[in-house]
Design a protein around this motif. Structure first.
Motif, PDB file in Angstrom:
ATOM      1  N   PRO A   1       0.825  -1.214   0.000  1.00  0.00           N
ATOM      2  CA  PRO A   1       0.000   0.000   0.000  1.00  0.00           C
ATOM      3  C   PRO A   1       0.856   1.259   0.000  1.00  0.00           C
ATOM      4  O   PRO A   1       2.007   1.255   0.466  1.00  0.00           O
ATOM      5  N   PRO A   2       0.325   2.361  -0.515  1.00  0.00           N
ATOM      6  CA  PRO A   2       1.094   3.616  -0.584  1.00  0.00           C
ATOM      7  C   PRO A   2       1.589   4.097   0.778  1.00  0.00           C
ATOM      8  O   PRO A   2       2.624   4.756   0.867  1.00  0.00           O
ATOM      9  N   ASP A   3       0.843   3.789   1.831  1.00  0.00           N
ATOM     10  CA  ASP A   3       1.237   4.247   3.163  1.00  0.00           C
ATOM     11  C   ASP A   3       2.053   3.203   3.921  1.00  0.00           C
ATOM     12  O   ASP A   3       2.152   3.256   5.153  1.00  0.00           O
TER      13      ASP A   3
ATOM     14  N   ASP B   1       5.274   2.670   4.305  1.00  0.00           N
ATOM     15  CA  ASP B   1       6.398   3.161   5.107  1.00  0.00           C
ATOM     16  C   ASP B   1       5.928   3.791   6.412  1.00  0.00           C
ATOM     17  O   ASP B   1       6.579   3.633   7.453  1.00  0.00           O
ATOM     18  N   GLU B   2       4.814   4.503   6.371  1.00  0.00           N
ATOM     19  CA  GLU B   2       4.336   5.195   7.562  1.00  0.00           C
ATOM     20  C   GLU B   2       3.541   4.275   8.489  1.00  0.00           C
ATOM     21  O   GLU B   2       3.602   4.405   9.715  1.00  0.00           O
ATOM     22  N   LYS B   3       2.843   3.321   7.922  1.00  0.00           N
ATOM     23  CA  LYS B   3       1.877   2.541   8.694  1.00  0.00           C
ATOM     24  C   LYS B   3       2.433   1.229   9.235  1.00  0.00           C
ATOM     25  O   LYS B   3       1.993   0.744  10.282  1.00  0.00           O
ATOM     26  N   TYR B   4       3.418   0.633   8.532  1.00  0.00           N
ATOM     27  CA  TYR B   4       3.884  -0.701   8.897  1.00  0.00           C
ATOM     28  C   TYR B   4       5.389  -0.694   9.173  1.00  0.00           C
ATOM     29  O   TYR B   4       6.157  -0.062   8.437  1.00  0.00           O
ATOM     30  N   ASP B   5       5.780  -1.394  10.215  1.00  0.00           N
ATOM     31  CA  ASP B   5       7.199  -1.405  10.586  1.00  0.00           C
ATOM     32  C   ASP B   5       7.930  -2.625  10.046  1.00  0.00           C
ATOM     33  O   ASP B   5       9.125  -2.785  10.277  1.00  0.00           O
ATOM     34  N   SER B   6       7.229  -3.492   9.304  1.00  0.00           N
ATOM     35  CA  SER B   6       7.865  -4.701   8.809  1.00  0.00           C
ATOM     36  C   SER B   6       7.120  -5.250   7.599  1.00  0.00           C
ATOM     37  O   SER B   6       5.880  -5.157   7.534  1.00  0.00           O
ATOM     38  N   ALA B   7       7.873  -5.826   6.653  1.00  0.00           N
ATOM     39  CA  ALA B   7       7.273  -6.568   5.543  1.00  0.00           C
ATOM     40  C   ALA B   7       7.176  -8.052   5.878  1.00  0.00           C
ATOM     41  O   ALA B   7       6.803  -8.848   5.025  1.00  0.00           O
ATOM     42  N   TRP B   8       7.517  -8.412   7.116  1.00  0.00           N
ATOM     43  CA  TRP B   8       7.550  -9.799   7.557  1.00  0.00           C
ATOM     44  C   TRP B   8       6.730  -9.969   8.835  1.00  0.00           C
ATOM     45  O   TRP B   8       6.570  -9.023   9.613  1.00  0.00           O
ATOM     46  N   VAL B   9       6.257 -11.169   9.067  1.00  0.00           N
ATOM     47  CA  VAL B   9       5.652 -11.645  10.316  1.00  0.00           C
ATOM     48  C   VAL B   9       4.320 -10.947  10.621  1.00  0.00           C
ATOM     49  O   VAL B   9       3.284 -11.603  10.766  1.00  0.00           O
ATOM     50  N   THR B  10       4.336  -9.614  10.739  1.00  0.00           N
ATOM     51  CA  THR B  10       3.142  -8.895  11.190  1.00  0.00           C
ATOM     52  C   THR B  10       2.440  -8.115  10.089  1.00  0.00           C
ATOM     53  O   THR B  10       1.405  -7.494  10.357  1.00  0.00           O
TER      54      THR B  10
ATOM     55  N   PRO C   1      -0.176  -7.356   7.623  1.00  0.00           N
ATOM     56  CA  PRO C   1      -1.490  -8.012   7.500  1.00  0.00           C
ATOM     57  C   PRO C   1      -1.658  -8.704   6.148  1.00  0.00           C
ATOM     58  O   PRO C   1      -1.373  -8.119   5.097  1.00  0.00           O
ATOM     59  N   ASN C   2      -2.153  -9.946   6.187  1.00  0.00           N
ATOM     60  CA  ASN C   2      -2.319 -10.669   4.924  1.00  0.00           C
ATOM     61  C   ASN C   2      -3.528 -10.187   4.132  1.00  0.00           C
ATOM     62  O   ASN C   2      -3.751 -10.645   3.001  1.00  0.00           O
ATOM     63  N   SER C   3      -4.288  -9.245   4.683  1.00  0.00           N
ATOM     64  CA  SER C   3      -5.357  -8.628   3.898  1.00  0.00           C
ATOM     65  C   SER C   3      -4.799  -7.816   2.737  1.00  0.00           C
ATOM     66  O   SER C   3      -5.527  -7.515   1.777  1.00  0.00           O
ATOM     67  N   ILE C   4      -3.516  -7.476   2.797  1.00  0.00           N
ATOM     68  CA  ILE C   4      -2.866  -6.750   1.702  1.00  0.00           C
ATOM     69  C   ILE C   4      -2.723  -7.642   0.469  1.00  0.00           C
ATOM     70  O   ILE C   4      -2.697  -7.157  -0.664  1.00  0.00           O
ATOM     71  N   TYR C   5      -2.673  -8.950   0.692  1.00  0.00           N
ATOM     72  CA  TYR C   5      -2.496  -9.886  -0.433  1.00  0.00           C
ATOM     73  C   TYR C   5      -3.824 -10.120  -1.145  1.00  0.00           C
ATOM     74  O   TYR C   5      -4.850 -10.361  -0.510  1.00  0.00           O
ATOM     75  N   ASP C   6      -3.792 -10.060  -2.466  1.00  0.00           N
ATOM     76  CA  ASP C   6      -4.964 -10.299  -3.303  1.00  0.00           C
ATOM     77  C   ASP C   6      -4.749 -11.601  -4.069  1.00  0.00           C
ATOM     78  O   ASP C   6      -3.926 -11.645  -4.983  1.00  0.00           O
ATOM     79  N   PRO C   7      -5.462 -12.682  -3.718  1.00  0.00           N
ATOM     80  CA  PRO C   7      -5.224 -13.966  -4.393  1.00  0.00           C
ATOM     81  C   PRO C   7      -5.451 -13.931  -5.901  1.00  0.00           C
ATOM     82  O   PRO C   7      -4.778 -14.660  -6.641  1.00  0.00           O
TER      83      PRO C   7
ATOM     84  N   LYS D   1      11.869  -1.751   1.089  1.00  0.00           N
ATOM     85  CA  LYS D   1      10.552  -2.177   1.536  1.00  0.00           C
ATOM     86  C   LYS D   1      10.523  -3.671   1.872  1.00  0.00           C
ATOM     87  O   LYS D   1      10.154  -4.052   2.984  1.00  0.00           O
ATOM     88  N   ALA D   2      10.905  -4.523   0.926  1.00  0.00           N
ATOM     89  CA  ALA D   2      10.811  -5.965   1.157  1.00  0.00           C
ATOM     90  C   ALA D   2      11.724  -6.425   2.284  1.00  0.00           C
ATOM     91  O   ALA D   2      11.445  -7.419   2.956  1.00  0.00           O
ATOM     92  N   MET D   3      12.851  -5.720   2.496  1.00  0.00           N
ATOM     93  CA  MET D   3      13.773  -6.078   3.567  1.00  0.00           C
ATOM     94  C   MET D   3      13.563  -5.231   4.825  1.00  0.00           C
ATOM     95  O   MET D   3      14.408  -5.211   5.713  1.00  0.00           O
TER      96      MET D   3
END
Length: 395
Positions: free
Chosen positions: A15-17, A19-28, A30-36, A277-279
């Motif tokens: 999502p565009p936000d 960097d501001e909203k999430y502190d990790s691309a891993w573990v936490t 939210p999988n709602s970001i994924y679109d099957p 981002k990914a790391m």
């Protein structure tokens, strides 16, 4: 040099936000970001890229294992390899690799790799890894047991592949009354094993002891150089042999274009997602207590090893050797440093970019295959004629 096309199969649509909203691309994250539905299209596009690499002459195509993240959406690399056995007709299929300490049943890994080896006609490369620190949170595994679970699972799998069954296996973490895998692997004594790592002393020692290829991953050139020097020194002084170039591999993203300037622009546009981002991982996820030995932590501090790139520019990544960017001539020059100075003989590179359009991915693949790879291919010379053949007259 041999060339291996590696794919992370990332989820680039953060999502565009982010960097501001999430502190990790891993573990936490939210999988709602994924679109099957988008994921379906992405998987098939990634498989198409790997299939093209096969047709363009790469020596292998490679996948790996990661969990609960946007960096790489392959929680089961063996499933991905199974798909590839039906798509990849010539190249080897590298699984680099199964994260052994995360598996409570490593015998299942032995069975699946044996199946894949038979299905593929003996083309499987089986990598073994400990998994990143983040995975120990995702799978609720005690990181202080990581090394001993890794070594014990390795020994079990090798025995399962090579010892006639049935036999029993009794260890500290894994116990089986009957080890008797069906099928057995086609390659003898077993599929080749690679060990990727981030320069922990114990992993390098383990790889050198077993003569497994050791693969450095996303690190500055000086850090790679120290890792290779340690591997060669251990091989010679501790294990009594001379390490060969085919035992030293390096995973490095490459941006290649018609000119150096264009390669820098394309690389900065599509590769910084990986590093920024990914790391993106909090330190407590990346290095949980007990994951690294005190000896390895001390060595990392003394060698000023770098484990994060969030504040590094693309130009700095290129200058440090974390990334290669340039025209074919520049890429050849930089890869030659690996072969001529570091004596490393296996390049692992490929699909780990953010939303690069398919025509650019194809251009990169083709330029590597047609303008870089031939420079490093060993040309087979015809056998020298025997003296009698040199002087004999045609009949």
């Amino acid at each position: 040099m041999t060339f291996h096309y590696f794919h992370l199969m990332p989820w680039p649509d953060l999502p565009p936000d982010f960097d501001e909203k999430y502190d990790s691309a891993w573990v936490t994250l939210p999988n709602s970001i994924y679109d099957p539905e988008k994921g379906h299209a992405l998987y098939n596009r990634y498989f198409d890229e790997l299939e093209r690499a096969d047709k363009l002459g790469w020596d292998s195509v490679c996948v790996n294992e990661h969990h609960q993240n946007a960096y790489g959406t392959m929680p089961s690399p063996n499933i991905m390899a199974a798909v590839l056995t039906q798509r990849i007709k010539r190249a080897r299929i590298g699984i680099i690799g199964n994260a052994l300490p995360l598996h409570d049943d490593p015998l299942r890994v032995a069975e699946e790799i044996a199946m894949l080896d038979v299905i593929s006609g003996g083309r499987i490369i089986s990598g073994f890894v400990r998994g990143t620190g983040m995975e120990y949170f995702s799978y609720n595994i005690n990181p202080t047991l990581s090394r001993e679970r890794m070594n014990e699972a390795h020994d079990l799998i090798i025995q399962a592949w090579t010892r006639p069954g049935p036999f029993s296996f009794e260890g500290e973490h894994y116990n089986y009354r009957y080890v008797n895998i069906w099928p057995r692997p086609l390659q003898k004594p077993h599929p080749p094993i690679w060990m990727p790592g981030t320069a922990s002393l114990e992993t390098i020692d383990f790889a050198a002891a077993h003569r497994y290829p050791y693969m450095t991953v996303f690190m500055p050139m000086e850090q790679r150089k120290r890792a290779y020097e340690l591997y060669r020194r251990l091989a010679e002084e501790k294990y009594g042999y001379e390490a060969q170039p085919e035992q030293l591999a390096f995973c490095v993203p490459i941006a290649i274009a018609e000119t150096d300037d264009l390669a820098m622009k394309e690389g900065e546009r599509y590769m910084m997602w990986l590093f920024q981002k990914a790391m993106k991982v909090p330190t407590e996820f990346f290095m949980p207590p007990g994951y690294m030995s005190l000896r390895s932590i001390r060595a990392a501090i003394e060698n000023r090893a770098s484990f994060g790139f969030a504040n590094t520019t693309f130009k700095e990544l290129v200058e440090q050797g974390v990334v290669i960017a340039g025209s074919p001539a520049t890429v050849i020059e930089k890869l030659s440093y690996y072969t001529e100075v570091l004596h490393a003989g296996m390049l692992v590179t490929g699909g780990c970019t953010d939303g690069m359009p398919d025509y650019l991915v194809l251009k990169h693949q083709e330029m590597m295959a047609r303008e870089v790879m031939p420079y490093f291919r060993q040309q087979e010379l015809p056998p020298e004629p025997r003296p009698a053949e040199i002087h004999s007259e045609p009949h």
